[in-house]
Design an enzyme around this catalytic site. Sequence first.
Site, PDB file in Angstrom:
ATOM      1  N   LYS A 114       7.935 -52.584   9.026  1.00  0.00           N
ATOM      2  CA  LYS A 114       7.006 -51.840   8.168  1.00  0.00           C
ATOM      3  C   LYS A 114       5.721 -51.454   8.888  1.00  0.00           C
ATOM      4  CE  LYS A 114       8.669 -52.992   3.639  1.00  0.00           C
ATOM      5  NZ  LYS A 114       8.374 -53.364   2.265  1.00  0.00           N
ATOM      6  N   LYS A 206      19.187 -49.272   5.999  1.00  0.00           N
ATOM      7  CA  LYS A 206      19.131 -49.774   4.616  1.00  0.00           C
ATOM      8  C   LYS A 206      18.679 -48.672   3.659  1.00  0.00           C
ATOM      9  CE  LYS A 206      15.472 -52.443   2.759  1.00  0.00           C
ATOM     10  NZ  LYS A 206      15.314 -52.252   1.336  1.00  0.00           N
ATOM     11  N   LYS A 209      13.279 -47.345  -0.629  1.00  0.00           N
ATOM     12  CA  LYS A 209      12.373 -46.546  -1.468  1.00  0.00           C
ATOM     13  C   LYS A 209      11.590 -45.550  -0.644  1.00  0.00           C
ATOM     14  CE  LYS A 209      11.399 -50.265  -4.702  1.00  0.00           C
ATOM     15  NZ  LYS A 209      10.677 -51.543  -4.748  1.00  0.00           N
TER      16      LYS A 209
HETATM   17  P1  ATP Z   1      10.208 -51.465  -0.005  1.00  0.00           P
HETATM   18  O1  ATP Z   1      10.759 -50.470   0.978  1.00  0.00           O
HETATM   19  O2  ATP Z   1       8.950 -51.025  -0.687  1.00  0.00           O
HETATM   20  O3  ATP Z   1      10.158 -52.881   0.541  1.00  0.00           O
HETATM   21  P2  ATP Z   1      12.700 -52.155  -1.323  1.00  0.00           P
HETATM   22  O4  ATP Z   1      13.680 -51.106  -1.687  1.00  0.00           O
HETATM   23  O5  ATP Z   1      13.004 -53.055  -0.174  1.00  0.00           O
HETATM   24  O6  ATP Z   1      11.274 -51.465  -1.187  1.00  0.00           O
HETATM   25  P3  ATP Z   1      11.786 -54.438  -2.840  1.00  0.00           P
HETATM   26  O7  ATP Z   1      10.984 -54.368  -4.085  1.00  0.00           O
HETATM   27  O8  ATP Z   1      11.107 -54.853  -1.568  1.00  0.00           O
HETATM   28  O9  ATP Z   1      12.489 -53.016  -2.632  1.00  0.00           O
HETATM   29  O10 ATP Z   1      13.024 -55.401  -3.053  1.00  0.00           O
HETATM   30  C1  ATP Z   1      13.510 -55.761  -4.350  1.00  0.00           C
HETATM   31  C2  ATP Z   1      14.866 -56.422  -4.212  1.00  0.00           C
HETATM   32  O11 ATP Z   1      15.841 -55.444  -3.847  1.00  0.00           O
HETATM   33  C3  ATP Z   1      14.918 -57.508  -3.126  1.00  0.00           C
HETATM   34  O12 ATP Z   1      15.703 -58.591  -3.601  1.00  0.00           O
HETATM   35  C4  ATP Z   1      15.611 -56.828  -1.976  1.00  0.00           C
HETATM   36  O13 ATP Z   1      16.297 -57.735  -1.143  1.00  0.00           O
HETATM   37  C5  ATP Z   1      16.583 -55.912  -2.722  1.00  0.00           C
HETATM   38  N1  ATP Z   1      16.966 -54.747  -1.914  1.00  0.00           N
HETATM   39  C6  ATP Z   1      16.138 -53.805  -1.412  1.00  0.00           C
HETATM   40  N2  ATP Z   1      16.831 -52.862  -0.751  1.00  0.00           N
HETATM   41  C7  ATP Z   1      18.148 -53.231  -0.829  1.00  0.00           C
HETATM   42  C8  ATP Z   1      19.362 -52.666  -0.338  1.00  0.00           C
HETATM   43  N3  ATP Z   1      19.373 -51.528   0.348  1.00  0.00           N
HETATM   44  N4  ATP Z   1      20.526 -53.299  -0.634  1.00  0.00           N
HETATM   45  C9  ATP Z   1      20.538 -54.454  -1.351  1.00  0.00           C
HETATM   46  N5  ATP Z   1      19.418 -55.042  -1.822  1.00  0.00           N
HETATM   47  C10 ATP Z   1      18.242 -54.442  -1.578  1.00  0.00           C
HETATM   48 MG    MG Z   2      11.593 -54.508   0.451  1.00  0.00          MG
END
Ligand code: ATP
Ligand code: MG
Length: 344
Positions: A114, A206, A209
């Site tokens: 990040k 991955k 968002k």
């Molecule tokens: P950011 O990029 O802002 O970190 P994020 O998509 O990783 O956003 P988070 O709020 O950090 O979202 O994570 C929320 C939950 O979703 C966590 O348990 C994380 O492990 C899960 N998660 C995030 N992305 C994935 C993915 N691509 N596949 C499976 N689980 C995910």
């Molecule tokens: Mg995350």
Amino acid sequence: MPFKQRVFSGVQPTGNLHLGNYLGAIVKFVALQETYDCIYCVVDLHAITVWQDPSELPKATREVTAAFLASGIDPKRHIVFNQSQVAEHAELAWVFNCIARLGWLNRMTQFKEKAGKDRENASVGLYAYPTLMAADILTYRATHVPVGEDQKQHLELSRDIAQKFNNDFARSIQAHGYGDAFFPQPEPLIQGPATRVMSLRDGTKKMSKSDASDQSRINLTDDADTIAHKIRRAKTDPDPLPHEEKGLERRPEADNLIGIYAAHAEMSKAEALQKFGGAQFSTFKAALIELMVAKLAPINAEMRRLIADPVYIDSVLADGAARAQVIAADTMKAVKDIIGFVRR
Ligand code: ATP
Ligand code: MG
């Protein structure tokens, strides 16, 4: 002394809730409600580790809450709230900043990813993110934490912090009547075919968002046409689907789409391949679209209904925060006694 079994997990209100969040986390949250007392948190203190527009943050917070409720989380039997309403998270995080070692945090890959190349310009909060996450979990002395694969390393750090606190203060913990250990070792729950949902444009990245391309992810707010369009355009390779899981090796896009199908159909990847082995992607994608739309459309509709009623959402968060705080305050009092802080 056995710890009370309790589930804690969180999702950041950082916009664009996607299929990875849903399959990797929220679906698990829903299932665990049957067997555990659960606490699900919209982690807004984590969100501000990178810049958040103050006019967008409340919307994003309500959207994650709406996704929890629309997916089937029951805020009466369990607890749903946003993190900043319970100050004990930040308070315990400070204590953990003094427990965790710089060397431990330096190993965290999420910070490296990040912060990117401009590390000097990253916030201190982004670096300390994992100690706040440990505090989130351990404020409730939670024993089980459902997360996606990407959070495994942070969970291991939470366990190290719990253990070091228990060791450093062992005598005081005993003296105050808490036995051998005050904090449990929280266990990650990372299971099933969709623990790491990948980008639809690149099967080695991955789903996230923050990806600039909206085509890379399915948002929980996408309607049926958008879902169909994105899946039809999703990257694949020219070969038919294999009959066995071994055939998915080195085919990240095929692996990802089969995982998404299997998760929605509540089967294993092997079972999904029994159904689609030998099929062309066009046939498989049509079935995938049909299944995804059937599963996601009702959630999408319910999210829209809830988002239109922010007063109700805010009342859910307020009620959850009040109940969470009772538990958090008890933990913090004990932590203060254990450390030796004089308190009222
Ligand atoms: P950011 O990029 O802002 O970190 P994020 O998509 O990783 O956003 P988070 O709020 O950090 O979202 O994570 C929320 C939950 O979703 C966590 O348990 C994380 O492990 C899960 N998660 C995030 N992305 C994935 C993915 N691509 N596949 C499976 N689980 C995910
Ligand atoms: Mg995350």
